[in-house]
Scaffold this active site. Structure first.
Site, PDB file in Angstrom:
ATOM      1  N   ASP A  13       0.932  -1.255  -0.144  1.00  0.00           N
ATOM      2  CA  ASP A  13       0.090  -0.040   0.209  1.00  0.00           C
ATOM      3  C   ASP A  13       0.766   1.523  -0.120  1.00  0.00           C
ATOM      4  OD1 ASP A  13      -2.557  -1.645   0.002  1.00  0.00           O
ATOM      5  OD2 ASP A  13      -2.075  -1.562   2.199  1.00  0.00           O
ATOM      6  N   LYS A  16       1.442   2.138  -4.909  1.00  0.00           N
ATOM      7  CA  LYS A  16       2.415   2.031  -6.415  1.00  0.00           C
ATOM      8  C   LYS A  16       1.483   2.743  -7.677  1.00  0.00           C
ATOM      9  CE  LYS A  16       2.184  -2.777  -4.378  1.00  0.00           C
ATOM     10  NZ  LYS A  16       1.753  -1.745  -2.867  1.00  0.00           N
ATOM     11  N   GLY A  40      -4.852  -4.262  -3.701  1.00  0.00           N
ATOM     12  CA  GLY A  40      -5.425  -3.261  -3.995  1.00  0.00           C
ATOM     13  C   GLY A  40      -4.658  -1.766  -4.439  1.00  0.00           C
ATOM     14  N   HIS A  41      -4.816  -1.633  -5.933  1.00  0.00           N
ATOM     15  CA  HIS A  41      -3.696  -0.315  -6.329  1.00  0.00           C
ATOM     16  C   HIS A  41      -4.778   0.458  -6.632  1.00  0.00           C
ATOM     17  CE1 HIS A  41      -0.201  -3.419  -6.610  1.00  0.00           C
ATOM     18  NE2 HIS A  41      -0.617  -2.832  -5.345  1.00  0.00           N
ATOM     19  N   GLN A 222       1.985  -5.896  -2.736  1.00  0.00           N
ATOM     20  CA  GLN A 222       2.270  -6.375  -1.866  1.00  0.00           C
ATOM     21  C   GLN A 222       3.826  -5.086  -1.778  1.00  0.00           C
ATOM     22  OE1 GLN A 222       1.163  -9.587  -3.173  1.00  0.00           O
ATOM     23  NE2 GLN A 222      -0.457  -8.384  -3.138  1.00  0.00           N
TER      24      GLN A 222
HETATM   25  P1  GDP Z   1      -0.636   0.281  -3.335  1.00  0.00           P
HETATM   26  O1  GDP Z   1      -0.957  -1.074  -3.126  1.00  0.00           O
HETATM   27  O2  GDP Z   1       0.741   0.560  -3.278  1.00  0.00           O
HETATM   28  O3  GDP Z   1      -1.474   0.876  -5.145  1.00  0.00           O
HETATM   29  O4  GDP Z   1      -1.248   0.897  -2.272  1.00  0.00           O
HETATM   30  P2  GDP Z   1      -2.331   1.702  -2.145  1.00  0.00           P
HETATM   31  O5  GDP Z   1      -3.947   2.130  -3.399  1.00  0.00           O
HETATM   32  O6  GDP Z   1      -3.600   0.343  -1.626  1.00  0.00           O
HETATM   33  O7  GDP Z   1      -2.542   2.288  -0.925  1.00  0.00           O
HETATM   34  C1  GDP Z   1      -2.804   4.135  -1.261  1.00  0.00           C
HETATM   35  C2  GDP Z   1      -3.067   5.038  -0.699  1.00  0.00           C
HETATM   36  O8  GDP Z   1      -2.851   6.668  -1.335  1.00  0.00           O
HETATM   37  C3  GDP Z   1      -4.375   5.313  -1.911  1.00  0.00           C
HETATM   38  O9  GDP Z   1      -5.842   5.333  -1.359  1.00  0.00           O
HETATM   39  C4  GDP Z   1      -3.897   6.114  -2.525  1.00  0.00           C
HETATM   40  O10 GDP Z   1      -4.707   7.072  -3.315  1.00  0.00           O
HETATM   41  C5  GDP Z   1      -3.393   7.467  -1.965  1.00  0.00           C
HETATM   42  N1  GDP Z   1      -2.227   8.002  -2.413  1.00  0.00           N
HETATM   43  C6  GDP Z   1      -1.132   7.943  -3.095  1.00  0.00           C
HETATM   44  N2  GDP Z   1      -0.925   8.650  -3.049  1.00  0.00           N
HETATM   45  C7  GDP Z   1      -0.914   9.519  -2.155  1.00  0.00           C
HETATM   46  C8  GDP Z   1       0.060  10.816  -1.675  1.00  0.00           C
HETATM   47  O11 GDP Z   1       0.657  10.449  -2.189  1.00  0.00           O
HETATM   48  N3  GDP Z   1      -0.885  11.201  -0.612  1.00  0.00           N
HETATM   49  C9  GDP Z   1      -2.018  10.996  -0.593  1.00  0.00           C
HETATM   50  N4  GDP Z   1      -2.351  11.583   0.625  1.00  0.00           N
HETATM   51  N5  GDP Z   1      -2.869   9.997  -0.701  1.00  0.00           N
HETATM   52  C10 GDP Z   1      -1.573   9.335  -1.552  1.00  0.00           C
HETATM   53  P1  IMO Z   2      -0.809  -4.367  -2.253  1.00  0.00           P
HETATM   54  O1  IMO Z   2      -0.387  -4.766  -3.673  1.00  0.00           O
HETATM   55  C1  IMO Z   2      -1.071  -4.428   2.258  1.00  0.00           C
HETATM   56  C2  IMO Z   2      -1.055  -8.634   3.755  1.00  0.00           C
HETATM   57  C3  IMO Z   2      -1.854  -8.940   4.051  1.00  0.00           C
HETATM   58  C4  IMO Z   2      -1.833 -10.453   5.785  1.00  0.00           C
HETATM   59  C5  IMO Z   2      -0.762 -11.018   4.686  1.00  0.00           C
HETATM   60  C6  IMO Z   2      -0.982 -12.086   4.218  1.00  0.00           C
HETATM   61  O2  IMO Z   2      -2.518  -3.424  -2.769  1.00  0.00           O
HETATM   62  O3  IMO Z   2       0.055  -3.679  -1.500  1.00  0.00           O
HETATM   63  P2  IMO Z   2      -2.585 -12.515   2.073  1.00  0.00           P
HETATM   64  O4  IMO Z   2      -4.035 -12.538   1.098  1.00  0.00           O
HETATM   65  O5  IMO Z   2      -2.088 -12.282   0.897  1.00  0.00           O
HETATM   66  O6  IMO Z   2      -2.331 -13.761   1.906  1.00  0.00           O
HETATM   67  O7  IMO Z   2      -2.591 -11.814   2.844  1.00  0.00           O
HETATM   68  O8  IMO Z   2      -0.053  -9.952   3.294  1.00  0.00           O
HETATM   69  N1  IMO Z   2      -1.523  -8.011   2.604  1.00  0.00           N
HETATM   70  C7  IMO Z   2      -1.055  -7.041   2.132  1.00  0.00           C
HETATM   71  N2  IMO Z   2      -0.973  -5.501   2.827  1.00  0.00           N
HETATM   72  N3  IMO Z   2      -0.960  -4.399   0.486  1.00  0.00           N
HETATM   73  C8  IMO Z   2      -1.155  -5.616  -0.119  1.00  0.00           C
HETATM   74  O9  IMO Z   2      -1.133  -5.550  -1.801  1.00  0.00           O
HETATM   75  C9  IMO Z   2      -2.151  -6.688   0.223  1.00  0.00           C
HETATM   76  N4  IMO Z   2      -1.644  -8.285   0.087  1.00  0.00           N
HETATM   77  C10 IMO Z   2      -1.510  -8.721   1.068  1.00  0.00           C
HETATM   78  O10 IMO Z   2      -3.269  -7.637   5.044  1.00  0.00           O
HETATM   79  O11 IMO Z   2      -1.318  -9.265   6.258  1.00  0.00           O
HETATM   80 MG    MG Z   3      -3.182  -1.731  -1.699  1.00  0.00          MG
END
Ligand code: GDP
Ligand code: IMO
Ligand code: MG
Length: 426
Positions: A13, A16, A40-41, A222
């Site tokens: 998270d 990415k 979840g991207h 991840q």
């Molecule tokens: P990913 O899994 O690495 O793609 O990241 P996620 O989408 O799960 O989580 C990142 C969260 O931070 C999302 O809700 C984005 O919209 C938000 N986000 C990304 N970059 C920034 C930033 O620079 N500032 C803020 N406030 N939010 C951001």
């Molecule tokens: P993105 O790509 C954050 C965590 C889960 C749990 C562990 C194992 O959005 O960054 P799993 O479902 O893979 O068996 O869970 O890994 N986890 C993540 N945490 N971002 C993710 O993906 C994750 N994918 C799995 O919360 O701790």
């Molecule tokens: Mg994510």
């Protein structure tokens, strides 16, 4: 041309999805190499917020090929939902999305086994997203799995039934109650959608692209600290989230890897169980969660929050061969008067600056240095010239300690809230 890689350096998270979307105009192909719908991207642009789980984050750019590689595990039901949503937004899926024949399928019973196995672990549960990731990779390495290419074979149903019989035995062992019928109905409907997608031999496709001078960006899911080998085992996911995973997950040789972009939050979060040395289980952590809107993109769970962890980051940089850093969510730290940076851990009375083997079993006390905060809204800043001197000092400090340049600083979730530093990332 060599293949660049973008991957998370923390516990996932990091942002990415946003940065892959920002960088996509520089590439012809975006390819996911591991994980599945546990990811979840999030992408935000033109007032649209979109969360992708299986599909690479370059999908909103016309003319760019998005490849789901052999290393990914695919849940047809979730993929169908993602596709339906994208079609509504006008994306040409048939032309822009390519799925590897060798990607493994997540069956409904994999999801049930994930739930049963977590329930059996009780307090020791991993905190899995319950998407069936672990059981699917277990069947892959156990040589029982079903692959996307199998759905075209006349023997598919037979193979499916054989595997489900095995799965039912596991569920019986866990004494787990379930209703498979409805889940199977959705699964077989979704398989029809899969059959109509562009299914390819992705390793050939990608190597041809390399030979034809096309630019490729591999998108990690991840983060390094969730890697099955190098993360805080057993509190990890079931794939190699690191640069090496690009080679096995796409069929790209190690000598074809180019730049490695390591992405990290200006602080840290983790969702699920497992060690988190800098976690703030207090009002400060609560403020961070609120300011950063730290709730899981896949499960909606509140993310655990804490200060930046340099021993963990250094480790992630080392195992990934990171060449450039990308710092996310700097705007969230505007909330604080002072910013703490964890430089060392104390374990068994010893001060260390690296990630130890026994991070899970030992009590870890973080050692902090404190830097001055900037207390200024960053979300409208467009260039490095406008950033507060305290943020400049924070960036300089991190670059010096981590010994890798920071090429992008993100100051908000939108595509436009992205500050490029110099010409590093061209
Ligand atoms: P990913 O899994 O690495 O793609 O990241 P996620 O989408 O799960 O989580 C990142 C969260 O931070 C999302 O809700 C984005 O919209 C938000 N986000 C990304 N970059 C920034 C930033 O620079 N500032 C803020 N406030 N939010 C951001
Ligand atoms: P993105 O790509 C954050 C965590 C889960 C749990 C562990 C194992 O959005 O960054 P799993 O479902 O893979 O068996 O869970 O890994 N986890 C993540 N945490 N971002 C993710 O993906 C994750 N994918 C799995 O919360 O701790
Ligand atoms: Mg994510």
């Amino acid at each position: 041309m060599k293949v660049d890689v973008l991957l998370g350096l923390q516990w996932g998270d990091e942002g990415k999805g946003k940065i892959v979307d920002v960088l996509t105009p520089k590439y012809n192909v975006i390819a996911r190499f591991q994980g599945g719908p546990n990811a979840g991207h999030t992408l935000e642009f033109n007032g649209i917020k979109h969360v992708l789980h299986t599909i690479p984050s370059g999908i909103f750019h016309d003319g760019v090929a998005n490849v789901v590689g052999n290393g990914v595990v695919v849940d047809p039901v979730i993929l169908k939902k993602e596709i339906d949503a994208l079609i509504k937004l006008g994306v040409n899926i048939k032309k822009q999305l390519f799925i590897s024949k060798k990607a493994h399928l997540i069956l409904p019973t994999h999801r049930l086994i994930d739930a049963a196995s977590e329930a059996a672990k009780g307090k020791e549960k991993i905190g899995s997203t319950l998407k069936g990731i672990g059981p699917t990779y277990m069947d892959k390495t156990g040589r029982n799995g079903l692959r996307v290419g199998d759905v075209f074979e006349t023997t598919f149903k037979e193979k499916y039934t054989k595997l489900v019989i095995k799965h039912k035995e596991i569920l019986k062992f866990h004494d787990f109650e379930y209703d498979l019928e409805a889940l199977e109905k959705d699964f077989f409907i979704a398989l029809e959608t899969i059959k109509n997608l562009t299914i390819i031999d992705s390793e050939h496709y990608l190597n041809n692209a390399i030979n034809n001078n096309k630019s490729i960006l591999a998108e990690g899911a991840q983060g390094a600290m969730l890697d099955v080998d190098f993360g805080s085992y057993p509190f990890v996911t079931s794939s190699n989230t690191t640069t090496a995973g690009t080679c096995t997950g796409l069929g790209i040789a190690p000598n074809k890897i180019g730049k490695v972009f390591g992405i990290f939050k200006a602080y840290c979060t983790r969702v699920g169980s497992g060690p988190f040395p800098t976690e703030l289980e207090d009002e400060v952590g609560e403020r961070m969660r609120k300011a950063g809107n730290e709730f899981g993109s896949t499960t909606g769970r509140p993310r655990r929050c804490g200060w930046i962890d340099l021993p963990a980051l250094k480790y992630a940089i080392m195992i990934n061969g990171v060449t450039e850093l990308i710092m996310m969510k700097a705007d969230v730290l505007s909330e604080f008067e002072t910013i703490a940076v964890c430089t060392h851990y104390i374990i068994d009375g010893k001060k260390i600056d690296y990630m130890p083997y026994d991070i899970v079993s030992k009590e870890v006390t973080p050692v902090y240095e404190t830097l001055k905060g900037w207390r200024q809204d960053l979300t409208k800043l467009a260039s490095m010239d406008e950033i507060p001197s305290e943020l400049s000092a924070y960036i300089d400090y991190l670059e010096k300690t981590l010994n890798v340049p920071i090429s992008i600083v993100s100051v908000g979730p939108d595509r436009t809230q992205t500050i490029h530093r110099g010409n590093v990332l061209v």
